[in-house]
Design an enzyme around this catalytic site. Structure first.
Site, PDB file in Angstrom:
ATOM      1  N   ARG A  92      35.672  50.984  45.983  1.00 48.05           N
ATOM      2  CA  ARG A  92      35.104  49.667  45.671  1.00 48.05           C
ATOM      3  C   ARG A  92      36.178  48.723  45.143  1.00 48.05           C
ATOM      4  NH1 ARG A  92      31.374  48.258  40.875  1.00 48.05           N
ATOM      5  NH2 ARG A  92      30.425  46.279  41.465  1.00 48.05           N
ATOM      6  N   HIS A 106      30.991  51.443  51.111  1.00 49.71           N
ATOM      7  CA  HIS A 106      31.228  50.827  49.819  1.00 49.71           C
ATOM      8  C   HIS A 106      30.004  50.814  48.915  1.00 49.71           C
ATOM      9  CE1 HIS A 106      34.774  49.420  52.045  1.00 49.71           C
ATOM     10  NE2 HIS A 106      35.352  49.532  50.867  1.00 49.71           N
ATOM     11  N   HIS A 161      37.203  45.125  46.670  1.00 49.49           N
ATOM     12  CA  HIS A 161      37.134  43.924  45.852  1.00 49.49           C
ATOM     13  C   HIS A 161      38.499  43.244  45.748  1.00 49.49           C
ATOM     14  CE1 HIS A 161      33.054  44.355  43.621  1.00 49.49           C
ATOM     15  NE2 HIS A 161      32.998  44.908  44.825  1.00 49.49           N
ATOM     16  N   ASN A 201      33.010  42.324  38.858  1.00 51.19           N
ATOM     17  CA  ASN A 201      33.928  43.455  38.758  1.00 51.19           C
ATOM     18  C   ASN A 201      33.817  44.254  37.467  1.00 51.19           C
ATOM     19  OD1 ASN A 201      35.125  43.071  41.266  1.00 51.19           O
ATOM     20  ND2 ASN A 201      36.709  41.703  40.474  1.00 51.19           N
ATOM     21  N   SER A 255      45.803  41.980  43.035  1.00 45.25           N
ATOM     22  CA  SER A 255      45.446  41.036  41.977  1.00 45.25           C
ATOM     23  C   SER A 255      44.281  41.514  41.128  1.00 45.25           C
ATOM     24  CB  SER A 255      45.132  39.653  42.566  1.00 45.25           C
ATOM     25  OG  SER A 255      44.115  39.726  43.541  1.00 45.25           O
TER      26      SER A 255
END
Length: 331
Positions: A69, A199, A73, A101, A83
């Site tokens: 995941r 996912h 993301h 997140n 990032s």
């Protein structure tokens, strides 16, 4: 959930300003990434990644879902540049601290792999490549498919939490929004339904779908597209104001990669509205029904192919980006 929707709409216009940039960077030329990129500069890279990843997954198999995941993301916001690994600074929330997140786990795995590689090959392997490699190895370790990962990514130095809204597919997305979201990243409708199947292993907080159970479209009802018997089960686990309880997104798959997601969706037992949305499009519905009926006949191969495509979204290569010494901080 209502707050998430409001924030999503508030920053959608901001996110759309990056849309053309995303389209421009959605495809990295194949020559930018290649297999064996570190063959001369860090020949033991893959062995080190695999060894350290195994140390964590063997103890906590559920981390594999979290790492998968995390990679997803990362790639959907600013491309696969690591990032999502950066910590917030200057009182500006980074991606990892944004609402979509907050449930991410496994940062310690990436940090441990980076530390091991820095001892062997200082300032050579990017955090973005580490995340891509760790994800592949972690999935394989829970009986998922194995795919070759082209490397050569470099790390981004910008991480803005607000950019997660409008870039990451929200759990309440309909099929139109999902298709637009994936197309903006250079991914096909098939990639959408394939990656949805992989996912959703792992867990999610009740707060991600309680509106669907108790206040669908703000009318105080349960989403009629959700199997009523399943809704009763979920309501026993999740109360309207529950923000702490974790529920498996794909029942029984938190420790094992499998195709059961499609059977659940076909039975209207997907946890999110975005799961149910896959039955609202002829192509995605046909794929759901095929994998459900054939026990995932082509799912492993399809997933591996889509993951390779995912890993090429918006990559930084060559002189762009940097090689971070620590994955959580800009050099």
């Amino acid at each position: 959930m209502a707050i998430q929707k409001l924030l999503f709409l508030m920053v959608l216009q901001l996110s759309l300003s990056f849309y053309l940039l995303d389209l421009t960077n959605a495809h990295a030329p194949p020559s930018c990434l290649k297999l064996g990129f570190y063959a001369k500069t860090c020949p033991s890279m893959e062995a080190i990644v695999s060894k350290v990843t195994y140390q964590y997954i063997s103890r906590t198999p559920s981390l594999a879902a979290s790492l998968l995941r995390m990679h997803f993301h990362d790639c959907f916001v600013r491309g696969c540049d690591g990032s999502v690994l950066l910590k917030s600074r200057n009182n500006i929330p980074a991606e990892r601290d944004a609402i979509p997140n907050l449930g991410l786990r496994g940062f310690e795995v990436i940090d441990a792999v980076k530390s091991a590689l820095e001892k062997k090959c200082p300032h050579v392997v990017s955090c973005a490549d580490i995340l891509a490699m760790v994800t592949r190895d972690a999935v394989a370790m829970i009986y998922g498919p194995y795919w070759e990962v082209p490397t050569g990514r470099r790390d981004g130095s910008v991480s803005i939490g607000l950019e997660t809204f409008g870039n990451l597919p929200p759990p309440f997305a309909n099929i139109t929004l999902l298709k637009q979201n994936f197309a903006a990243k250079g991914l096909s409708v098939k990639d959408l339904v394939v990656l949805s199947g992989g996912h959703t292993i792992g867990t999610s907080h009740c707060s991600s779908f309680t509106d669907r159970l108790y206040n669908f479209t703000g009318k105080g009802i349960t989403d009629p597209s959700l199997d009523p018997n399943y809704a009763v089960q979920l309501k026993k686990k999740c109360k309207p104001t529950d923000t702490k309880t974790l529920v498996e997104m794909d029942l029984g798959s938190v420790r094992t990669f499998d195709e059961d997601y499609y059977t659940l969706v076909a039975k209207r037992r997907g946890l999110f509205q975005s799961d149910a949305a896959l039955l609202d499009d002829a192509e995605t519905k046909a794929y759901v029904n095929f994998q459900s009926a054939t026990h995932g006949k082509t799912f492993a191969a399809d997933f591996a192919n889509s993951m390779v495509k995912l890993g090429k979204i918006g990559v930084l290569t060559g002189k762009a980006g940097q090689i971070r010494k620590q994955c959580a901080f800009v050099n």
